[in-house]
Motif scaffolding. Structure first.
Motif, short mmCIF file in Angstrom:
data_model
loop_
_atom_site.label_atom_id
_atom_site.label_comp_id
_atom_site.label_asym_id
_atom_site.label_seq_id
_atom_site.Cartn_x
_atom_site.Cartn_y
_atom_site.Cartn_z
N ARG A 5 23.69 28.67 67.36
CA ARG A 5 24.32 27.42 66.93
C ARG A 5 25.59 27.76 66.15
O ARG A 5 25.54 28.10 64.97
N ASP A 6 26.73 27.70 66.85
CA ASP A 6 27.98 28.19 66.28
C ASP A 6 28.81 27.13 65.56
O ASP A 6 29.84 27.45 64.96
N LYS A 7 28.38 25.88 65.61
CA LYS A 7 29.08 24.81 64.90
C LYS A 7 28.29 24.40 63.67
O LYS A 7 27.05 24.33 63.70
N LEU A 8 29.01 24.09 62.61
CA LEU A 8 28.34 23.67 61.38
C LEU A 8 27.79 22.26 61.51
O LEU A 8 26.64 22.00 61.14
N VAL A 9 28.59 21.34 62.07
CA VAL A 9 28.22 19.92 62.09
C VAL A 9 28.61 19.29 63.42
O VAL A 9 29.63 19.66 64.02
N PHE A 10 27.79 18.32 63.85
CA PHE A 10 28.13 17.51 65.02
C PHE A 10 27.91 16.03 64.69
O PHE A 10 26.91 15.65 64.08
N TRP A 64 37.34 15.01 58.25
CA TRP A 64 36.84 16.22 58.89
C TRP A 64 37.08 16.27 60.40
O TRP A 64 36.65 17.22 61.05
N GLY A 65 37.73 15.30 60.95
CA GLY A 65 37.93 15.26 62.39
C GLY A 65 38.68 16.45 62.97
O GLY A 65 38.48 16.81 64.13
N ASN A 66 39.52 17.10 62.16
CA ASN A 66 40.31 18.25 62.63
C ASN A 66 39.78 19.59 62.13
O ASN A 66 40.42 20.62 62.34
N ASP A 67 38.63 19.56 61.45
CA ASP A 67 38.06 20.81 60.94
C ASP A 67 37.43 21.60 62.09
O ASP A 67 36.59 21.08 62.83
N THR A 68 37.82 22.85 62.24
CA THR A 68 37.35 23.66 63.37
C THR A 68 35.87 24.04 63.26
O THR A 68 35.27 24.46 64.24
N HIS A 69 35.29 23.91 62.05
CA HIS A 69 33.87 24.22 61.89
C HIS A 69 32.97 23.02 62.24
O HIS A 69 31.76 23.16 62.31
N MET A 70 33.61 21.88 62.39
CA MET A 70 32.86 20.65 62.62
C MET A 70 33.33 19.97 63.90
O MET A 70 34.53 19.93 64.18
N ASP A 71 32.37 19.43 64.64
CA ASP A 71 32.69 18.59 65.80
C ASP A 71 32.36 17.15 65.42
O ASP A 71 31.21 16.71 65.52
N SER A 103 24.86 22.92 67.34
CA SER A 103 25.19 22.74 65.92
C SER A 103 24.00 22.99 65.01
O SER A 103 22.85 22.77 65.39
N LYS A 104 24.30 23.45 63.80
CA LYS A 104 23.25 23.66 62.80
C LYS A 104 22.82 22.33 62.18
O LYS A 104 21.63 22.10 61.96
#
Length: 405
Positions: free
Chosen positions: A244-249, A267-274, A291-292
């Motif tokens: 799970r390579d993304k922090l948030v979805f 957070w829409g442009n944060d690369t750790h979050m989708d 996602s985690k």
């Protein structure tokens, strides 16, 4: 027993019959306990329940041992009477949905599956006098889709007329003024549907997905929160945490939610979050799988299917929906497998999630796997599934005394 024998030996005046009677009572008590345990194990084995589950599954629960004992008692003794289907041209409003797994059911899947599972369960009775609760089987979702009554005003008139028919045709409603009656709905119109019948609105148990104690017509100590579940395909194998390579979805409409709009802006442009205000570029379910953490954010209502979707796909839910009475909260310790954040604190979302240690996250993930079974519906109910967990909440609402008819 040896101590009892010595006690009697010192007192020869006591007759031998007393000793034999006490031995008989002790043996009878042992036999009764053993028989009860075997009987309970018979019930639970038929449902696919493991007597040892209380040892391994305690972590996500407030007290699994106490719950499991109560649950066995419910399976053994709880009885629900379902009022017979109306023979009029509106009979389909009361009958089980012919295809509840139709993807178009969406938000109303739980409403239809509860009725279907109840009718195929061991909890129903054909004898209303032995019932603990009485089920009013109308469907607000089907009323909403019926062109004859689809307006909110017409639906409330229909429901009020139906409740009056029940009170006039059966003695059970009047005996309690509807306190031991309940209905199920997952449509937002449901609250208004009861507005023209005071006893139905104020006394009967509302089994609903829209369980907000900030909304009118929902009473937390009277009504029951039911999980909102979409008809998703089974997931036997889940992505492990390391994949799970993304922090948030999150993906969802923002038009009816200030909180969702804030999340997209922040957070829409944060690369750790989708985080998307519309459908993502990849399949929706992939967001949960990769996602985690997965966000459940208040929209028009406090509830959405994103909580059960997250649990279904093994993604730890992050609940940002104030006043939401979470399903089964008296059994499940939600803080052990989800993150609950005030929906006014969107700005601190990333900081909050990054502060969760790997050890804590892995524990939450394991607990999540343990509770997944509670958020699954079956046509024929089994184990501790959504139907039985919901029925348990109803069982807790039953009256301690039955009225005489």
């Amino acid at each position: 027993m040896k101590a009892l024998f010595l006690y009697l030996k010192k007192r020869p005046k006591l007759k031998q019959g007393v000793f034999l009677a006490m031995v008989f009572l002790a043996a009878s008590s042992f036999l009764w306990v053993a028989t009860s345990l075997l009987r309970n194990n018979h019930y639970t084995s038929n449902l696919g329940l493991s007597p040892q589950s209380s040892l391994s599954d305690s972590s996500p629960y407030h007290n699994f041992k106490l719950f499991a004992a109560d649950f066995k008692d419910m399976i053994r003794s709880f009885k629900i009477y379902v009022y017979p289907t109306n023979s009029s041209s509106f009979a389909q409003i009361f009958d089980p949905h012919p295809n509840p797994f139709d993807p178009k059911m969406g938000n109303y899947f739980s409403e239809h599956m509860f009725k279907l599972a109840l009718l195929d369960s061991s909890l129903t009775t054909h004898n209303p006098e032995e019932a603990d609760l009485y089920f009013l089987p109308f469907s607000v979702n089907l009323l909403r889709n019926d062109p004859r009554v689809r307006s909110e005003d017409a639906i409330s008139e229909f429901v009020a007329h139906y409740a009056n028919e029940i009170s006039q045709g059966f003695p059970f409603w009047n005996a309690s003024m509807g306190l031991d009656h309940f209905y199920a709905c997952c449509h937002s119109v449901c609250r208004e549907a009861m507005s023209k019948h005071n006893a139905l609105r104020n006394n009967a148990i509302q089994l609903t997905c829209s369980s907000s104690y900030f909304q009118r017509f929902y009473v937390a100590h009277k009504d029951v929160s039911m999980p909102q579940v979409w008809p998703r395909p089974p997931q036997q194998t889940l992505n492990p945490p390391k994949l799970r390579d993304k922090l948030v979805f999150f993906a969802g409409r923002v038009q009816n939610s200030i909180v969702r709009q804030q999340l997209v802006d922040l957070w829409g442009n944060d690369t750790h979050m989708d985080i998307f205000s519309e459908n993502p570029s990849y399949p929706y379910e992939e967001g949960f799988k990769r996602s985690k953490f997965c966000l459940h954010v208040k929209g028009y209502e406090v509830n959405t299917a994103r909580v059960s979707d997250a649990i279904h796909y093994g993604c730890v839910p992050v609940i940002m929906s104030n006043y939401y009475e979470l399903p089964f909260a008296n059994v499940l310790n939600w803080t052990t497998f989800s993150v609950i954040i005030n929906h006014n604190e969107a700005a601190s979302l990333k900081k909050t999630l990054l502060s969760i240690t790997k050890k804590t996250y892995l524990k939450m993930y394991r607990n999540l796997l343990s509770v997944r079974r509670h958020f699954v519906w079956h046509k024929t109910p089994k184990g501790y599934d959504s139907f039985h967990m919901t029925a348990y909440q109803l069982w807790l609402k039953r009256g301690s005394q039955r009225p005489s008819f």
